[in-house]
Design an enzyme around this catalytic site. Structure first.
Site, PDB file in Angstrom:
ATOM      1  N   VAL A 118       0.876  -1.166   0.000  1.00 12.66           N
ATOM      2  CA  VAL A 118       0.000   0.000   0.000  1.00 12.66           C
ATOM      3  C   VAL A 118       0.912   1.215   0.000  1.00 12.66           C
ATOM      4  CG1 VAL A 118      -1.863   1.228   1.157  1.00 12.66           C
ATOM      5  CG2 VAL A 118      -1.697  -1.257   1.365  1.00 12.66           C
ATOM      6  N   ARG A 125       7.661   8.785  -6.682  1.00 11.40           N
ATOM      7  CA  ARG A 125       8.784   7.856  -6.486  1.00 11.40           C
ATOM      8  C   ARG A 125       8.332   6.602  -5.757  1.00 11.40           C
ATOM      9  NH1 ARG A 125      14.273   9.386  -3.058  1.00 11.40           N
ATOM     10  NH2 ARG A 125      15.177   7.287  -2.988  1.00 11.40           N
ATOM     11  N   PHE A 126       7.570   6.782  -4.682  1.00  5.47           N
ATOM     12  CA  PHE A 126       7.079   5.628  -3.931  1.00  5.47           C
ATOM     13  C   PHE A 126       6.109   4.806  -4.776  1.00  5.47           C
ATOM     14  CE2 PHE A 126       7.596   7.795   0.511  1.00  5.47           C
ATOM     15  CZ  PHE A 126       8.974   7.796   0.327  1.00  5.47           C
ATOM     16  N   ARG A 317      13.550   7.131 -12.901  1.00  7.70           N
ATOM     17  CA  ARG A 317      12.772   5.916 -12.685  1.00  7.70           C
ATOM     18  C   ARG A 317      11.455   5.969 -13.462  1.00  7.70           C
ATOM     19  NH1 ARG A 317      13.550   4.166  -6.975  1.00  7.70           N
ATOM     20  NH2 ARG A 317      15.507   3.621  -7.988  1.00  7.70           N
ATOM     21  N   ARG A 344      -7.065   2.994  -3.977  1.00  6.24           N
ATOM     22  CA  ARG A 344      -7.945   3.198  -2.826  1.00  6.24           C
ATOM     23  C   ARG A 344      -8.499   4.622  -2.848  1.00  6.24           C
ATOM     24  NH1 ARG A 344      -6.492   1.828   3.467  1.00  6.24           N
ATOM     25  NH2 ARG A 344      -4.829   3.352   3.135  1.00  6.24           N
ATOM     26  N   GLU A 436     -12.776  -2.648   8.097  1.00 14.70           N
ATOM     27  CA  GLU A 436     -12.039  -2.031   9.191  1.00 14.70           C
ATOM     28  C   GLU A 436     -12.897  -1.107  10.048  1.00 14.70           C
ATOM     29  OE1 GLU A 436      -7.557  -2.037   7.287  1.00 14.70           O
ATOM     30  OE2 GLU A 436      -8.691  -0.183   7.232  1.00 14.70           O
ATOM     31  N   GLY A 461      -7.958  -5.013   9.473  1.00 16.69           N
ATOM     32  CA  GLY A 461      -6.969  -4.018   9.862  1.00 16.69           C
ATOM     33  C   GLY A 461      -7.167  -3.649  11.319  1.00 16.69           C
ATOM     34  N   LEU A 463      -5.872  -1.409  13.327  1.00 17.93           N
ATOM     35  CA  LEU A 463      -5.841  -0.046  13.837  1.00 17.93           C
ATOM     36  C   LEU A 463      -7.160   0.695  13.642  1.00 17.93           C
ATOM     37  CD1 LEU A 463      -2.209   0.732  12.764  1.00 17.93           C
ATOM     38  CD2 LEU A 463      -3.042   0.549  15.107  1.00 17.93           C
ATOM     39  N   ASP A 464      -7.635   0.796  12.401  1.00 15.76           N
ATOM     40  CA  ASP A 464      -8.916   1.481  12.194  1.00 15.76           C
ATOM     41  C   ASP A 464     -10.037   0.759  12.931  1.00 15.76           C
ATOM     42  OD1 ASP A 464      -9.238   3.946  10.860  1.00 15.76           O
ATOM     43  OD2 ASP A 464      -8.515   3.079   9.002  1.00 15.76           O
ATOM     44  N   PRO A 545       5.350  -3.057   4.465  1.00 18.82           N
ATOM     45  CA  PRO A 545       5.649  -1.628   4.405  1.00 18.82           C
ATOM     46  C   PRO A 545       6.651  -1.205   3.344  1.00 18.82           C
ATOM     47  CG  PRO A 545       6.876  -2.626   6.196  1.00 18.82           C
ATOM     48  CD  PRO A 545       6.022  -3.716   5.601  1.00 18.82           C
ATOM     49  N   ASP A 635       0.068   6.162   9.990  1.00 18.53           N
ATOM     50  CA  ASP A 635      -0.860   6.839   9.093  1.00 18.53           C
ATOM     51  C   ASP A 635      -2.058   7.294   9.908  1.00 18.53           C
ATOM     52  OD1 ASP A 635      -2.392   4.585   9.495  1.00 18.53           O
ATOM     53  OD2 ASP A 635      -2.305   3.882   7.421  1.00 18.53           O
TER      54      ASP A 635
END
Length: 729
Positions: A118, A125-126, A317, A344, A436, A461, A463-464, A545, A635
């Protein structure tokens, strides 16, 4: 305020209008006026319905709050609580059994189990790195991480360490022995790999110093790349649907140290990637949203590029090409060089100033995302992109933060209208449902039912889901600490129930069942030891990650046959809804003052460390050092749980307002020190009232009860806009 263009009653920001007209529309075959007319119709049709769904959330929360307040002095009666949730419509009655009927699903989703990345699509770049992470170097993943300890003589250093390299080669051979074993020998003993010609094609022969050997399962050999002479330059293997490429070059710095000249072992790694417009992105206005859409468009057209400096060198890139081989039968074999991409969108809550409706109100951002990301994806569907994404003609949109089946139904209807506007066949746009939020996880089967013709993904998930758990049950009592929360009955039942729902409704060989993120990008040894639990749990994908983490996590999918594991799990008892309804209350647990302060310190430090980058620098997801200087991926979901946890403890008197404020001031100085090396960083201490970031963190905590479902977006967006107005971009 941005300049605006009036079209069909909409007031469109000039930057977005120009992007659509000059970049997104050309090549799609869609008329630009017809597009905006369609968007205007969709906005008119869905805005009030969206608003009613949000009002329903608030109504349910008010009723739940009142129910808990009336019983605050008493333990929660489980049966009474469940009856109440059914009565108010929070829990939905389940209908008869059914199977999903999604068609035209790419094999990366339907058939291949593997890691999933994700990545914030706002960062080109990511976004490129993640897309190109379909293939990853096992040698690099082992050499560059803590999987191999940096003991004396094995340090990574600034130049190649041959002793560490030997450890890498030995570990890689061990992995190959487990994944694609040879008859009578180890890959460590091989001195030459040959693609031997036969009457029907080619077969793999592994030569040791004294004998020749074949694979125990010869069907694992899929092809090779030819080189002048007897030795191929690459050997292609496959196991559990995932490919491995053994690269051979005896002139390479690493290859010349290996008996068989193996310079690297590439693993098919990030099979799918979610390009994120939501939790990992700080996009708060028309300018930001247009940049998000522009990068997604570049991915869909295949021409996204980025130039940057790395280690003093200029790096250019772009998207990786597909990989070609000679197949075992002598034909050409082509494999994708890139992850299959999903995008998403944002949830139903927030609104965007990129487009105003005829009354001058910001339109719902989720409606805009559906229209814009689908328009951009048309370039992929038109078949003019040599670096194509979907090979089945589908668009994959993951939708987060939906509450119950009515909100999922809303999304399906919205996607249908977008398909009409773009001239697409029904169910071209596939849906991923993020499981989530509490009301979705408790009613997941009904959520899947309404999306059964277009659903391709569900996930869990922590966390959420925990943030929503705390906010929903805020008035029931003080919650347990965050660490023990992971062992509470509700989270264990939730993880199982998600898989059970996917298996019962026909997800195998059609759609993905996902699991959540590994949060510690620098601790790959621990990840390698523990994250195998996700494929064992029956998950066909799980989040990692980084590209490096994807390559290491891919090893788990070679060890576990997920398809077989899912088949085995169909016979177990279903995850318990009664356990999922067990509220994680502390139940009179007597914490010491030190334990309470430690929990508070940890939560506050995490909030400040994340929020200061979000507000001041527009970084939506980053590796933030925790209170012990361990880098954690943060996040909005992590921020939500921490801020809601403190709000809960404030409400129930576990901590005081003065204590929280004192802790915030103390932790701000620590976060400032942790970021001392960042030239773009703005200190929060000692001018706390002048720090927009500090005030944002303060709002998240002290206004936490009023924030809808405990979401952080209303505060973060408002404060980020304030910071951009004050400091510029």
């Amino acid at each position: 305020m941005p300049d605006r263009i009036s079209v069909y009653g909409l007031q469109i920001s000039d930057v977005l209008h120009q992007f659509v007209t000059s970049e997104a529309i050309p090549g799609t075959g869609v008329d630009v006026d017809a597009f905006w007319e369609g968007v205007a119709d969709i906005v008119g049709e869905f805005t009030e319905r969206n608003r009613r769904l949000l009002d329903k959330r608030e109504s349910l929360q008010e009723q739940i709050d009142a129910w808990h307040k009336e019983r605050r002095a008493h333990a929660v009666d489980a049966e009474e609580y469940k009856r109440f949730l059914f009565e108010i419509g929070y829990l939905e009655e389940e209908g008869p059994s059914f199977q999903i009927a999604t068609t035209n699903v790419d094999k990366e989703i339907a058939q291949i189990a593997g890691p999933q990345l994700v990545v914030p699509v706002l960062n080109a770049r990511f976004a490129l790195n993640a897309t190109n992470a379909r293939w990853g170097s096992l040698y690099d993943a082992l050499y560059g991480t803590d999987v191999i300890p940096e003991e004396p003589g094995l340090e990574r250093g600034s130049s190649y360490n041959a002793a560490r390299g030997e450890q890498v080669i030995a570990l890689a051979c061990k992995q190959l022995d487990g994944i694609a074993p040879l008859h009578g020998t180890s890959h460590a003993e091989v001195v030459q790999y040959e693609a031997k010609s036969t009457s029907t094609g080619f077969e793999l022969v592994a030569c040791t110093a004294s004998s020749k050997h074949r694979l125990k399962d010869e069907s694992q050999f899929r092809g090779f790349r030819r080189r002048i002479g007897k030795e191929p330059s690459a050997i292609l293997l496959r196991n559990n649907g995932l490919h491995i490429e053994i690269q051979i070059d005896r002139d390479d710095q690493v290859g010349r140290t290996h008996r068989a000249g193996v310079k690297d072992v590439l693993f098919e790694s990030a099979v799918t990637t979610i390009q994120d417009c939501e939790d990992s992105v700080a996009a708060v206005d028309a300018e930001d949203k247009t940049a998000v859409y522009r990068n997604w468009l570049g991915l869909m057209k295949g021409d996204l590029e980025e130039t940057f400096k790395k280690d003093g060198q200029t790096v250019h890139r772009g998207l990786a090409k597909d990989r070609t081989y000679i197949a075992c039968d002598g034909s050409q074999l082509k494999l994708p060089g890139r992850s299959l991409l999903l995008v998403r969108n944002v949830g139903h809550l927030m609104q965007s100033d990129a487009v105003l409706d005829q009354s001058g109100n910001e339109i719902f951002e989720g409606i805009l995302d559906a229209c814009m990301t689908s328009l951009c994806a048309l370039h992929d569907l038109r078949g003019k992109n040599a670096k194509a994404n979907s090979r089945t003609g589908s668009i994959y949109i993951v939708k987060p933060k939906m509450h119950g089946s009515k909100e999922v139904e809303f999304t399906c209807d919205l996607f249908g209208r977008v398909e009409d506007v773009l001239g697409l066949a029904r169910n071209t746009i596939k849906l991923g449902v993020m499981d989530e939020e509490r009301r979705t996880s408790l009613n997941l089967r009904e959520c899947v039912r309404v999306a059964k013709d277009r659903i391709v993904f569900i996930n869990t998930g922590f966390l959420d889901r925990t943030g929503d758990e705390i906010h929903t049950s805020m008035n029931a009592g003080a919650m347990v600490r965050k660490g023990p929360m992971k062992e509470e009955p509700w989270i264990l039942a939730y993880e199982d129930a998600n898989v059970d729902t996917g298996l019962a409704t026909g997800f195998p060989r059609v759609a993905q069942i996902g699991k959540g993120m590994w949060p510690k990008p620098d601790e790959m040894k621990d990840m390698l030891e523990s994250k195998i639990s996700h494929p064992i749990a029956g998950a066909s994908c799980a989040w990692v990650p980084s590209p490096t983490a994807a390559t290491l996590h891919a090893l788990h999918y070679h060890e576990v046959d997920v398809a077989q594991r899912q088949s085995d799990l169909t016979s177990r008892s279903r995850g318990s809804i009664d356990d999922m309804l067990k509220i994680p209350l502390s139940l009179g647990e007597n914490w010491s003052k030190e334990e309470v302060q430690m929990e508070l310190d940890n939560n506050v430090q995490g909030i400040l460390g994340y929020v200061v980058r979000w507000i001041d620098q527009g970084v939506g997801c980053s590796k933030v050092p925790d209170i012990n200087d361990v880098g954690l991926m943060e996040d909005r979901a992590t921020c939500r749980i921490s801020s809601q946890h403190i709000a809960n403890w404030l409400l129930h008197g576990v901590v005081s307002t003065d204590q929280v404020q004192d802790t915030m001031r103390r932790m701000a100085a620590i976060v400032d020190e942790q970021n001392a090396g960042d030239s773009d960083y703005r200190n929060m201490a000692p001018n706390f009232t002048g720090s927009i970031a500090f005030q944002a963190a303060h709002d998240l905590i002290f206004c936490g009860l009023e924030l809808p479902n405990g979401y952080t977006e209303p505060v973060l967006h408002a404060r980020r806009r304030e910071a951009k107005a004050k400091y510029g971009r």
